[in-house]
Design an enzyme around this catalytic site. Structure first.
Site: not given
Ligand code: HMG
Ligand code: MG
Length: 313
Positions: A255, A29-30, A264, A224, A222
Site C-alpha cells: 500500500c 489492484r493491490d 500480499n 501481506h 487479507h
Molecule cells: P480528498 O483529497 O479528500 O478528496 O481525497 P475530496 O473528497 O476532498 O475531493 C477532492 C477532489 O478530488 C474533487 O475534485 C473530487 O471530485 C476529486 P474537484 O472538485 O476539486 O475538482 N475526487 C475524485 N476524483 C476521481 N476519483 C475519485 C475521487 N474522489 C474525489 N474517487 C480520497 C479523498 C478518498 C479520494 C483519496 O484519499 C483517495 O483516493 N485515497 C485512496 C488511497 C488508496 O487507494 N489507497 C490504497 C488502497 S487501500 C489498500 O491498499 C489496503 C487494502 O489492500 C487492505 C489492506 O491491505 O489492509 C484494501
Molecule cells: Mg492490501
C-alpha cells in the site's frame, strides 16, 4: 533432482479445514498499485485474462480512487473498457467515495469494495478522513451500490498492527467491521496491511468477531507477507472456519500509504498449500506461475513468491 521435478506437493488432508477455498485475487489492484513503474493498459488486460485462464474466478481489477493518490491505477476506465469480461468471473473494484462509485457504475462494474481503516492515523493518511469521517464517506456509497444490486465488500485495514500507532486493539477492529456490515457490506476482508500478524492474533481477532455475532462465513482474510507470516496466518484462519482468502499472483502488492507494507500472500504459495491439504480451489498452478513469471519479467524483477521461483526458475 531439480525443484521443478517435484511438481506437486504430496496430498495429505488435515482435520478441521474447509473442503474448498474461494481465492480473491488482488494482483491487478493491490499488486500493481504499489509498483514504482506504471504498467500499461494492454499488459494489465493480458494479466487479468491470463489469471482468468488459470482458473481464478474473482479478480479485483483496479481502483476508482483519486488518480493523483494512486497514479498506477489512474487508467481504471480504460482497463474496464478493454476488459474481456467472462460470465464466470467477478471483477470487483475499490471505490472510496461517491465520485468513485459514479465512475465505477459508468464503467459497468457489478461489484465494489469500500476500504476502511481500524486506526485513526491510517484513515487520515489513506483516505484524508478521520476514523469517524470514513463511515460518513462510505455510507452513501454502500447504500447506492446495494440499491443498484451490486455486491459490496468492506475492507478493514491495519487489523493487527499499525506503523504509526503500534498495537491495534481487536475490539477496535470488530467495531469498524460491525459498522461496515451494518451499513450493508456483505463480506468483510480483514487486512494485515503491513504483514505483522502472527497466528495467535488471528485466532483472537476471529474469536472477537464470533463474539460479536459475525461468523467466519462473512469474513475473508487479507495478509501481506512482510514478515513471512502470511501463510501460517492463513492456515490459522482456515482452521477458524474462514474460507475466502485474498492473495496476489506472484506475491505482488503493498500500500503506497502504509510504510513498510510489502507484497500480499502469493497466490501460488497459497495454492501449493491448499493442494497439499487436498482443499479444492480451481486454479491451475502451472498456468498461474507462468503468468507471474511473465509479469515479473515485465516489472524487471523476480517474483517474491517461493513457489513461482521453484516452479519457473
Ligand atoms: P480528498 O483529497 O479528500 O478528496 O481525497 P475530496 O473528497 O476532498 O475531493 C477532492 C477532489 O478530488 C474533487 O475534485 C473530487 O471530485 C476529486 P474537484 O472538485 O476539486 O475538482 N475526487 C475524485 N476524483 C476521481 N476519483 C475519485 C475521487 N474522489 C474525489 N474517487 C480520497 C479523498 C478518498 C479520494 C483519496 O484519499 C483517495 O483516493 N485515497 C485512496 C488511497 C488508496 O487507494 N489507497 C490504497 C488502497 S487501500 C489498500 O491498499 C489496503 C487494502 O489492500 C487492505 C489492506 O491491505 O489492509 C484494501
Ligand atoms: Mg492490501
Amino acid at each position: 533432482m531439480t525443484a521443478r521435478s517435484v511438481g506437486l506437493p504430496t496430498v495429505t488432508a488435515a482435520a478441521d479445514l474447509p473442503a474448498s477455498v474461494q481465492i480473491w485475487e488482488v494482483g491487478a489492484r493491490d499488486g500493481l498499485q504499489n509498483e514504482a513503474s506504471i504498467v500499461d493498459v494492454a499488459t494489465k488486460l493480458e494479466f487479468l485474462d491470463r489469471l482468468a485462464d488459470a482458473g481464478l474466478r474473482i479478480l479485483e481489477a483496479t481502483s476508482f480512487v483519486h488518480p493523483r493518490w494512486v497514479p498506477q491505477l489512474a487508467d481504471a476506465e480504460q482497463v474496464l473498457a478493454g476488459l474481456r469480461r467472462r460470465q464466470d468471473v467477478t471483477y470487483p473494484v475499490l471505490v472510496p467515495n461517491e465520485r468513485g462509485l459514479d465512475r465505477a457504475l459508468a464503467a459497468g462494474v457489478r461489484h465494489v469494495a469500500v476500504f476502511a481503516s481500524a486506526t485513526e492515523t491510517f484513515a487520515t493518511r489513506n483516505l484524508n478522513r478521520t476514523l469517524d469521517e470514513q463511515f460518513a464517506m462510505f455510507e452513501p456509497v454502500v447504500g447506492r451500490a446495494r440499491a443498484e444490486g451490486l455486491g459490496v465488500r468492506g475492507y478493514v485495514s491495519m487489523c493487527f498492527g499499525d506503523p504509526w500507532e503500534g498495537a491495534v486493539d481487536p475490539a477496535a477492529v470488530v467495531s469498524v467491521g460491525r459498522q461496515l456490515l451494518d451499513m450493508g457490506c456483505s463480506q468483510l476482508s480483514l487486512g494485515d496491511t503491513i504483514g505483522v500478524a502472527t497466528p495467535g492474533q488471528v485466532e483472537t481477532l476471529l474469536a472477537g468477531f464470533t463474539a460479536a455475532e459475525v461468523g467466519p462465513d462473512r469474513l475473508a482474510v487479507h495478509f501481506h507477507d512482510t514478515y513471512g507470516q502470511a501463510l501460517s496466518n492463513t492456515l490459522t484462519a482456515l482452521r477458524c472456519g474462514v474460507n475466502t482468502v485474498d492473495s496476489s499472483a506472484g506475491g505482488l502488492g503493498g500500500c503506497p500509504y502504509a510504510e513498510s507494507a510489502t507484497g500480499n500472500l502469493a497466490t501460488e504459495d497459497l495454492v501449493w498449500m491448499l493442494d497439499g491439504l487436498g482443499i479444492a480451489h480451481g486454479v491451475d498452478l502451472d498456468a498461474l506461475a507462468a503468468t507471474s513469471a511473465w509479469m515479473a519479467e515485465r516489472l524487471g524483477r523476480p517474483s517474491p513468491s517461493r513457489v513461482v521461483r521453484a516452479l519457473t526458475g
